[in-house]
Each structure stands twice: as structure tokens, then as C-alpha cells.
Design an enzyme around this catalytic site. Structure first.
Site, mmCIF file in Angstrom:
data_model
loop_
_atom_site.group_PDB
_atom_site.id
_atom_site.type_symbol
_atom_site.label_atom_id
_atom_site.label_comp_id
_atom_site.label_asym_id
_atom_site.label_seq_id
_atom_site.Cartn_x
_atom_site.Cartn_y
_atom_site.Cartn_z
ATOM 1 N N HIS A 124 -4.494 -8.883 6.987
ATOM 2 C CA HIS A 124 -3.082 -8.926 6.603
ATOM 3 C C HIS A 124 -2.275 -7.835 7.290
ATOM 4 C CE1 HIS A 124 -2.233 -5.310 4.128
ATOM 5 N NE2 HIS A 124 -3.555 -5.261 4.065
ATOM 6 N N CYS A 125 -0.966 -8.058 7.369
ATOM 7 C CA CYS A 125 0.007 -7.029 7.709
ATOM 8 C C CYS A 125 1.076 -7.127 6.619
ATOM 9 C CB CYS A 125 0.562 -7.224 9.114
ATOM 10 S SG CYS A 125 1.227 -8.869 9.469
ATOM 11 N N PHE A 126 2.330 -6.797 6.899
ATOM 12 C CA PHE A 126 3.328 -6.863 5.830
ATOM 13 C C PHE A 126 3.681 -8.307 5.486
ATOM 14 C CE2 PHE A 126 7.515 -6.565 3.833
ATOM 15 C CZ PHE A 126 7.263 -5.579 2.880
#
Length: 379
Positions: A107-109
Site C-alpha cells: 500500500h501507499c496513501f
């Protein structure tokens, strides 16, 4: 869970609702809300989390459940070097998925660009795919997938290097030189993490010396080896590239084409962009999924320029560390043999502009064959 962390998470959940998809069996791609939702993680039996973001996961995630985490700090910007993290991130995913009980969340933001890039790189290597095919595969599972342009280009370079990082690859050398140039532009010195760009002095005696080298014409010191060259192509309109007549004819033709409706706005934008961002590393050289076609002898004769010797920076170039531009002097006789510039493109006599540039002037340099010279001395 601290109250402040709870309030922060609630605020993020409103702005960034939980979003996650399974790209491959047991491999998930999502946003930070999914990665911080303990209930979701438990329900999905997530055992590993790979975070590609500006900030690591909150402490409560790791403390709430037994989970293995890895954090890569990177911003979602075109010029960020995400390529350097491909091998370690791919290894993290591969090792986790070896156990059929494990599940990995990357994941990232937003789960759109940074984390998507890592998942695409993983798919590329696992299935020997081009960037475009891996991108389409990921996007078919998660429609939000959209790496930024810089990350997409780095994926294409990863493909060109056969799913690894090859320090000897010409395009990789140029890619890192450009990254370093961005840092030098603001810091005015070469950062420590780019010191590996300074290649060994070819004049140092070694067990297996390179046979083809370039020497200072005055003192005969070796100043570069053939492997240090950064070659560039001669523009197709090479003969009268800078003549006023050719420029006028080109302008007239563009104007006539415009009146005839043959020149699109996109063509104009590309033309202007090429002039502003002149570079020896073009998107075309990293074109997706297309093998380079064998060149005919005639094409080879006219494509590679030898009017200037553009090379990678070498350890004897002391001034390139603490200056954005300057002159290159032979380290032995101190004769000026070239120039360097980290922040501005240098124009070759053939018309190509190279950025950043470190070049030797042919009139000050002689090409020689070391092996042949040794044999002559021995005889």
C-alpha cells in the site's frame, strides 16, 4: 490505541475510505486506510504489509496484531528513484508468499501510484512481462492503478535490464546521472549517495585493463576507457543542422503544415518539450515491449556521433564533486581537455544536447589500443 491516533485515523477514513483489491492470489494492493484497519487485516488474515509511503504505519498496527512489515520512504513524484527499491520489495513479497498461509498487502496513501508501481514490477519479474502488460494485468484487478510518468519509465528501464538493476546499462547510467543532477542543482555539491557514479580512474594499473582507451594528446595519460563513453545518436538532419537556411525552411514548412492542418497541438507540445528538456535518454529508447530492430550497416554509420566524447564522471575529475560546472584538466599535465555541467545541457557539434554532460574534446585526445601498445613495447 492512543486517542490522537484514533482521531487521526477517523479523519483519514472519511477522506480516504478503505480501498483494496486482490491482484494475485494472496497479494493485495490498497490504500493506507486498509493498512491501518486492524479489523480488516484480521478478517483477511494479512500477515505481511509493505508500505511505500512518505510515513510509516502507525505504531498501533504492529502492536495490535502479529504482522511482518517493511517500510520504504518515498514521495509520489516523477523524479523519485523508486527503481532502486524494486529488488528488495520483490524479494519481500516473494519470500512472504512462499508460505501458502501468508498474505501480503502492498500500500501507499491512495494505492494508485507508488504501491501500484511495486506490484507491477513484481508481476513483470514473476511472469517476464513488459511494463504495459503488467500494468494492464494490475489495472484489470484494480481500476485505480496509475503509476506516475516517472515511475512508469523506471518500470520500462527495469524491463530493459531484464528485471534486475544493471549498473553497466547505458540507460541506467544516464538515469542515475539525471537524478544526481537534480540534487546537485539545489545542493551545489554531489551528494554522498551518488558518489558511486564516479567510476574508477582508467589509468590505474589493473590485471585485465580495457584494450581501448583515450589518452591526453600532450602527456599520453589515459583519461577514459571505451566503456566510459555515453554514446548519442546523430540527428537525422545532421548535414545542415544549424544552418540559417535549414532553420528557415523548417520554420516555413511547419507554418505551411499548420495552415494545412497537418500539425497537431500535441506535436507542437512535444516539439517544445524536446527543446526544453533536451536529453540523450529518450522515452523512445525505453519504448514498451518492443525489441530493438537490427540496424543496417548504413544506419550504424550515421547514427553514432564521435564529434565529442561524452563520458561518465571519473574519479580523477575532482572538480565535479563540489561544482555544478567547470573545465576538465588532465590530472598529469593540467592541460584543458574538456568540460562538465551538471545542470545545463551541452550541445555536441552534431546538434544533440546531452544533460548532464562530461565531455572530452577530440582535438585534445587520442584514441589508442593499450594491448597493441604493450605488444609494441615488448617487441
Amino acid at each position: 490505541m492512543l486517542q490522537a491516533e484514533i482521531n487521526m485515523k477517523k479523519s483519514e477514513d472519511i477522506e480516504n475510505p478503505l480501498s483494496v483489491e486482490e491482484i494475485e492470489p494472496r497479494l493485495y494492493l490498497g490504500n493506507v486506510t486498509a493498512a491501518t484497519n486492524v479489523v480488516f487485516l484480521k478478517n483477511q488474515n494479512i500477515t505481511h504489509i509493505l508500505t511505500i509511503d512518505s510515513f510509516p504505519l502507525p505504531a498501533f498496527v504492529a502492536s495490535s496484531i502479529n504482522i511482518v512489515t517493511k517500510y520504504i520512504q518515498i514521495a509520489d513524484m516523477n523524479r523519485e528513484d523508486i527503481l532502486q527499491y524494486f529488488p528488495s520489495c520483490i524479494e519481500f513479497i516473494e519470500n512472504a508468499l512462499k508460505d501458502p498461509k501468508n498474505k501480503v498487502l502492498v500500500h501507499c496513501f491512495y494505492g494508485v501510484s507508488r504501491s501500484a508501481t511495486i506490484v507491477i514490477a513484481y508481476l513483470m519479474k514473476k511472469y517476464s512481462l513488459s511494463y504495459q502488460r503488467a500494468f494492464e494485468r494490475a489495472k484489470s484487478k484494480r481500476c485505480l492503478v496509475q503509476p506516475n510518468h516517472g515511475f512508469a519509465q523506471q518500470c520500462k528501464l527495469f524491463h530493459k535490464m531484464n528485471y534486475s538493476i544493471d549498473p553497466c546499462c547505458k540507460n541506467y547510467k544516464i538515469f542515475r546521472l539525471k537524478l544526481a543532477a537534480e540534487q546537485v542543482k539545489f545542493a551545489k555539491i554531489l551528494p554522498m549517495n551518488f558518489m558511486d557514479l564516479l567510476k574508477p580512474d582508467p589509468a590505474i594499473i589493473r590485471e585485465n585493463p580495457e584494450p581501448f582507451v583515450y589518452r591526453c594528446r600532450k602527456c599520453r595519460r589515459i583519461v577514459a576507457a571505451k566503456s566510459n563513453l555515453i554514446l548519442h545518436k546523430v540527428p537525422k538532419r545532421n548535414e545542415n543542422f544549424d544552418s540559417p537556411i535549414s532553420r528557415r525552411r523548417e520554420s516555413e514548412q511547419k507554418y505551411l503544415n499548420h495552415l494545412a492542418g497537418e500539425t497537431s497541438d500535441q506535436d507542437a507540445i512535444i516539439d517544445i518539450t524536446d527543446k526544453i528538456l533536451s536529453t540523450s535518454l529518450s522515452d523512445k529508447s525505453l519504448s514498451e515491449g518492443k525489441e530493438e530492430q537490427p540496424k543496417t550497416q548504413k544506419e550504424e554509420d550515421v547514427e553514432i556521433c564521435n564529434k565529442f566524447y561524452f563520458i561518465e564522471p571519473l574519479l580523477w575529475m575532482k572538480d565535479v564533486i563540489n561544482n555544478v560546472e567547470g573545465k576538465l584538466y588532465c590530472p598529469t599535465c593540467k592541460t584543458k581537455i574538456g568540460n562538465f555541467n551538471w545542470i545545463m545541457a551541452s550541445k555536441c557539434l552534431c546538434g544533440t544536447q546531452v544533460f548532464p554532460s562530461f565531455y572530452l574534446v577530440p582535438s585534445k585526445i587520442d584514441f589508442s589500443n593499450v594491448v597493441q601498445n604493450i605488444l609494441q613495447v615488448t617487441i
